[in-house]
Design an enzyme around this catalytic site. Structure first.
Site, short mmCIF file in Angstrom:
data_model
loop_
_atom_site.label_atom_id
_atom_site.label_comp_id
_atom_site.label_asym_id
_atom_site.label_seq_id
_atom_site.Cartn_x
_atom_site.Cartn_y
_atom_site.Cartn_z
N GLY A 96 1.40 -0.02 8.78
CA GLY A 96 0.38 -1.05 8.54
C GLY A 96 0.64 -2.29 9.38
O GLY A 96 1.67 -2.40 10.05
N GLN A 97 -0.30 -3.23 9.32
CA GLN A 97 -0.18 -4.43 10.17
C GLN A 97 1.11 -5.21 9.89
O GLN A 97 1.85 -5.55 10.81
CB GLN A 97 -1.36 -5.37 9.91
CG GLN A 97 -2.71 -4.82 10.27
CD GLN A 97 -3.77 -5.91 10.17
OE1 GLN A 97 -3.90 -6.72 11.07
NE2 GLN A 97 -4.50 -5.94 9.08
N LEU A 148 2.72 6.19 -2.23
CA LEU A 148 2.59 5.26 -3.35
C LEU A 148 1.68 5.79 -4.46
O LEU A 148 1.61 5.20 -5.54
CB LEU A 148 2.09 3.89 -2.88
CG LEU A 148 3.18 2.88 -2.47
CD1 LEU A 148 3.93 3.31 -1.25
CD2 LEU A 148 2.62 1.48 -2.30
N ALA A 202 -0.10 -0.63 0.88
CA ALA A 202 -1.12 -0.85 -0.16
C ALA A 202 -2.36 -0.04 0.17
O ALA A 202 -2.55 0.40 1.32
CB ALA A 202 -1.50 -2.33 -0.22
N TYR A 203 -3.18 0.14 -0.84
CA TYR A 203 -4.54 0.68 -0.61
C TYR A 203 -5.38 -0.52 -0.19
O TYR A 203 -5.64 -1.43 -0.99
CB TYR A 203 -5.07 1.29 -1.92
CG TYR A 203 -6.42 1.95 -1.77
CD1 TYR A 203 -6.53 3.34 -1.79
CD2 TYR A 203 -7.58 1.20 -1.60
CE1 TYR A 203 -7.77 3.96 -1.64
CE2 TYR A 203 -8.81 1.80 -1.45
CZ TYR A 203 -8.90 3.18 -1.47
OH TYR A 203 -10.13 3.78 -1.32
N THR A 244 -3.31 -10.70 -2.69
CA THR A 244 -4.54 -11.06 -1.99
C THR A 244 -5.31 -12.22 -2.62
O THR A 244 -5.24 -12.43 -3.85
CB THR A 244 -5.47 -9.82 -1.95
OG1 THR A 244 -6.75 -10.19 -1.46
CG2 THR A 244 -5.65 -9.20 -3.33
N ASP A 245 -6.07 -12.92 -1.81
CA ASP A 245 -7.02 -13.93 -2.30
C ASP A 245 -8.12 -13.29 -3.15
O ASP A 245 -8.81 -13.98 -3.89
CB ASP A 245 -7.66 -14.65 -1.10
CG ASP A 245 -8.34 -13.68 -0.15
OD1 ASP A 245 -7.66 -12.73 0.31
OD2 ASP A 245 -9.54 -13.83 0.14
N TYR A 297 -10.74 -3.39 -5.60
CA TYR A 297 -9.50 -3.68 -4.88
C TYR A 297 -8.78 -4.88 -5.51
O TYR A 297 -7.57 -4.83 -5.78
CB TYR A 297 -9.83 -3.95 -3.40
CG TYR A 297 -8.72 -4.56 -2.59
CD1 TYR A 297 -7.65 -3.80 -2.14
CD2 TYR A 297 -8.76 -5.92 -2.23
CE1 TYR A 297 -6.63 -4.38 -1.38
CE2 TYR A 297 -7.77 -6.50 -1.47
CZ TYR A 297 -6.70 -5.73 -1.05
OH TYR A 297 -5.71 -6.30 -0.29
N TRP A 352 -7.26 -12.37 4.95
CA TRP A 352 -7.83 -12.18 6.29
C TRP A 352 -6.74 -11.85 7.34
O TRP A 352 -6.58 -12.54 8.35
CB TRP A 352 -8.58 -13.43 6.72
CG TRP A 352 -9.73 -13.83 5.84
CD1 TRP A 352 -10.00 -13.44 4.57
CD2 TRP A 352 -10.80 -14.74 6.20
NE1 TRP A 352 -11.15 -14.03 4.11
CE2 TRP A 352 -11.66 -14.83 5.09
CE3 TRP A 352 -11.10 -15.47 7.36
CZ2 TRP A 352 -12.81 -15.63 5.10
CZ3 TRP A 352 -12.23 -16.27 7.36
CH2 TRP A 352 -13.08 -16.34 6.25
P1 NDP Z 1 -2.80 -2.06 6.41
O1 NDP Z 1 -4.10 -1.58 5.88
O2 NDP Z 1 -2.67 -2.41 7.85
O3 NDP Z 1 -1.68 -1.02 6.06
C1 NDP Z 1 -1.54 -0.47 4.80
C2 NDP Z 1 -0.32 0.38 4.81
O4 NDP Z 1 -0.18 0.98 3.53
C3 NDP Z 1 -0.40 1.51 5.84
O5 NDP Z 1 0.83 1.62 6.49
C4 NDP Z 1 -0.67 2.72 4.97
O6 NDP Z 1 -0.10 3.90 5.48
C5 NDP Z 1 0.07 2.34 3.71
N1 NDP Z 1 -0.42 3.13 2.61
C6 NDP Z 1 -1.69 3.21 2.13
N2 NDP Z 1 -1.75 4.11 1.13
C7 NDP Z 1 -0.49 4.58 0.98
C8 NDP Z 1 0.10 5.54 0.12
N3 NDP Z 1 -0.62 6.19 -0.80
N4 NDP Z 1 1.42 5.78 0.23
C9 NDP Z 1 2.17 5.14 1.16
N5 NDP Z 1 1.66 4.23 2.00
C10 NDP Z 1 0.35 3.97 1.92
O7 NDP Z 1 -2.37 -3.28 5.48
P2 NDP Z 1 -1.93 -4.75 5.89
O8 NDP Z 1 -0.65 -4.72 6.64
O9 NDP Z 1 -3.10 -5.45 6.47
O10 NDP Z 1 -1.71 -5.37 4.43
C11 NDP Z 1 -0.42 -5.71 3.94
C12 NDP Z 1 -0.60 -6.30 2.57
O11 NDP Z 1 -1.45 -7.45 2.62
C13 NDP Z 1 -1.21 -5.37 1.53
O12 NDP Z 1 -0.55 -5.55 0.31
C14 NDP Z 1 -2.64 -5.87 1.40
O13 NDP Z 1 -3.17 -5.60 0.10
C15 NDP Z 1 -2.45 -7.36 1.62
N6 NDP Z 1 -3.63 -8.04 2.11
C16 NDP Z 1 -4.26 -7.60 3.24
C17 NDP Z 1 -5.37 -8.25 3.72
C18 NDP Z 1 -6.05 -7.77 4.96
O14 NDP Z 1 -6.98 -8.47 5.44
N7 NDP Z 1 -5.66 -6.64 5.57
C19 NDP Z 1 -5.92 -9.44 3.04
C20 NDP Z 1 -5.15 -9.84 1.88
C21 NDP Z 1 -4.05 -9.17 1.45
P3 NDP Z 1 -0.90 4.87 6.49
O15 NDP Z 1 -0.77 4.22 7.84
O16 NDP Z 1 -0.16 6.16 6.37
O17 NDP Z 1 -2.31 4.94 5.99
#
Ligand code: NDP
Length: 289
Positions: free
Chosen positions: A12-13, A35, A58-59, A99-100, A123, A148
Site C-alpha cells: 500500500g501507499q 486481515l 486496510a480495506y 481516517t477523517d 468504510y 486524502w
Molecule cells: P492502500 O489502499 O494504498 O493500501 C492498502 C493496503 O492494505 C494494501 O497493501 C493492501 O494489500 C492491504 N490490504 C487490503 N486488504 C487486505 C487484507 N485483507 N489482508 C492484508 N492486506 C490487505 O492504503 P493507504 O496506504 O492509502 O492507506 C493506509 C491507511 O490510511 C489505511 O489505514 C487507510 O484506511 C488510511 N487512510 C487512507 C486514506 C487514503 O486516501 N488512501 C485516507 C484516510 C485514511 P494489497 O496490495 O494486497 O491489496
C-alpha cells in the site's frame, strides 16, 4: 538481536514508504497475513514478538465498501482489534492508521481528536469499529487519523490527475469538500516516530490527527498539481451533488493536528512540497512526461 518492528502491509501507499524508511522491519503483505483472518493477525504478532507494531494495511475501497460492508468490518474493525489484543499481551505498542471519514463533515472548524464521531459511510463505520476496539483493548496505542493520502506509488488523486491531464484539457473537480492532502511518506515517518516514542512512554497512548497543510478543496489540489507538473488544464469547480458516488463523503475534513505536534513533535507536512518531489520522481522514472 533487538526485537523487530512489525508492519502489517507491504504494497500500500504508506507501507511502501515504510519499506524504504525502515528496511529492517518485518513486513507482512496480504500473502503472509490476510486481515480477513483476525486470528492470523494475532498469531503473527505472537510469532514475531516485535518491539512495536504498525498497521498500514486496510480495506480502503471507500465506494465498494458500501456493498462489502461485512468484509470491510472484519478487515478494518476486527483485525486491528485482534492486533491490539496480541500487542497488549506482549506489552508492545500498536500504531494504527485511521481516517477523517469517522466524522460527519459538518461545519468548517477543524476536527479535534476528541470531537464526536459520526461516520457517514460503511468504510468510516468499519474504521471507527477498529478505533473503538483498540482503545478498549488495554494496549499501548496511537490511532493516527489522516486524510486524502497520496504518493508516487499506487492509486491516488495525484496520479489520477496527472494521468487525466495527458488526454484532457478541461476537467470538472469537486470544490466543496475541504481537507488536507497528506503525503504517504510523511505518514510513514510519523508512524515510525510515534512507535519509538510509545516504546518509551505508554502515557502518550491515544487518538491523534495528522494531515497535510494547507487545507484545500479537491479542485484547488488539482490546480496546484497541474501548476507544479506544468500542465495546462482548465479546471472548473463543481459541487459534490454534481459528482455522485456510492459512499457519502464528508464536506469538512479539516483536522486539528496540534496535539500530534505537541506530544510527538511531528508537525503537519506541506503537501505542495511533497507534490513537487513526487512529480520530479515520476518524471525521472519516465512515468510522466
Ligand atoms: P492502500 O489502499 O494504498 O493500501 C492498502 C493496503 O492494505 C494494501 O497493501 C493492501 O494489500 C492491504 N490490504 C487490503 N486488504 C487486505 C487484507 N485483507 N489482508 C492484508 N492486506 C490487505 O492504503 P493507504 O496506504 O492509502 O492507506 C493506509 C491507511 O490510511 C489505511 O489505514 C487507510 O484506511 C488510511 N487512510 C487512507 C486514506 C487514503 O486516501 N488512501 C485516507 C484516510 C485514511 P494489497 O496490495 O494486497 O491489496
Amino acid at each position: 538481536m533487538a526485537a523487530p518492528l512489525l508492519v502489517f502491509g507491504k504494497t500500500g501507499q504508506v507501507a511502501h514508504e515504510l519499506t524504504s524508511l525502515a528496511p529492517d522491519a518485518v513486513f507482512l503483505p496480504r500473502s503472509a497475513v490476510d486481515l480477513s483472518d483476525p486470528e492470523a493477525c494475532e498469531a503473527a504478532i505472537r510469532q514475531h514478538t516485535p518491539r512495536a507494531v504498525i498497521n498500514a494495511a486496510a480495506y480502503t475501497a471507500v465506494d465498494k465498501a458500501e456493498e462489502e460492508d461485512a468484509l470491510a468490518h472484519v478487515i478494518n474493525g476486527e483485525a486491528p482489534v485482534a492486533m491490539a489484543r496480541a500487542a497488549a499481551a506482549l506489552g508492545c505498542p500498536l500504531v494504527h492508521i485511521s481516517t477523517d471519514y469517522v466524522f460527519d463533515g459538518q461545519g468548517e472548524t477543524p476536527w479535534s481528536p476528541i470531537d464526536p464521531v459520526n461516520p457517514q459511510n460503511a468504510y468510516g463505520r468499519s474504521k471507527l469499529a477498529g478505533e473503538k476496539g483498540i482503545a478498549a483493548s488495554g494496549a499501548t496505542y496511537a490511532i493516527l487519523r489522516t486524510s486524502w493520502v497520496f504518493s508516487g506509488h499506487g492509486n491516488n488523486f495525484l496520479k489520477t490527475m496527472l494521468r487525466l491531464s495527458e488526454t484532457r484539457d478541461a476537467l470538472s473537480i469537486v470544490d466543496d469538500q475541504i481537507g488536507g492532502p497528506t503525503p504517504a511518506r510523511a505518514i510513514a515517518q510519523a508512524c515510525l516516530a510515534i512507535a519509538e516514542q510509545l516504546c518509551e512512554d505508554s502515557g502518550k497512548s491515544g487518538i491523534y490527527h495528522f494531515s497535510g497543510a494547507p487545507d484545500v478543496s479537491w479542485k484547488d489540489f488539482a490546480s496546484e498539481i497541474f501548476s507544479i507538473a506544468g500542465r495546462t488544464v482548465d479546471v472548473t469547480g463543481i459541487p459534490t451533488a454534481d459528482y455522485p458516488t456510492p459512499a457519502t463523503r464528508p464536506m469538512n475534513s479539516r483536522m486539528d493536528c496540534s496535539t500530534t505536534e505537541a506530544v510527538f513533535g511531528v508537525p503537519r507536512p506541506d503537501w505542495r512540497d511533497a507534490t513537487q518531489t513526487i512529480v520530479g520522481q515520476l518524471r525521472q522514472k519516465g512515468e510522466i512526461s
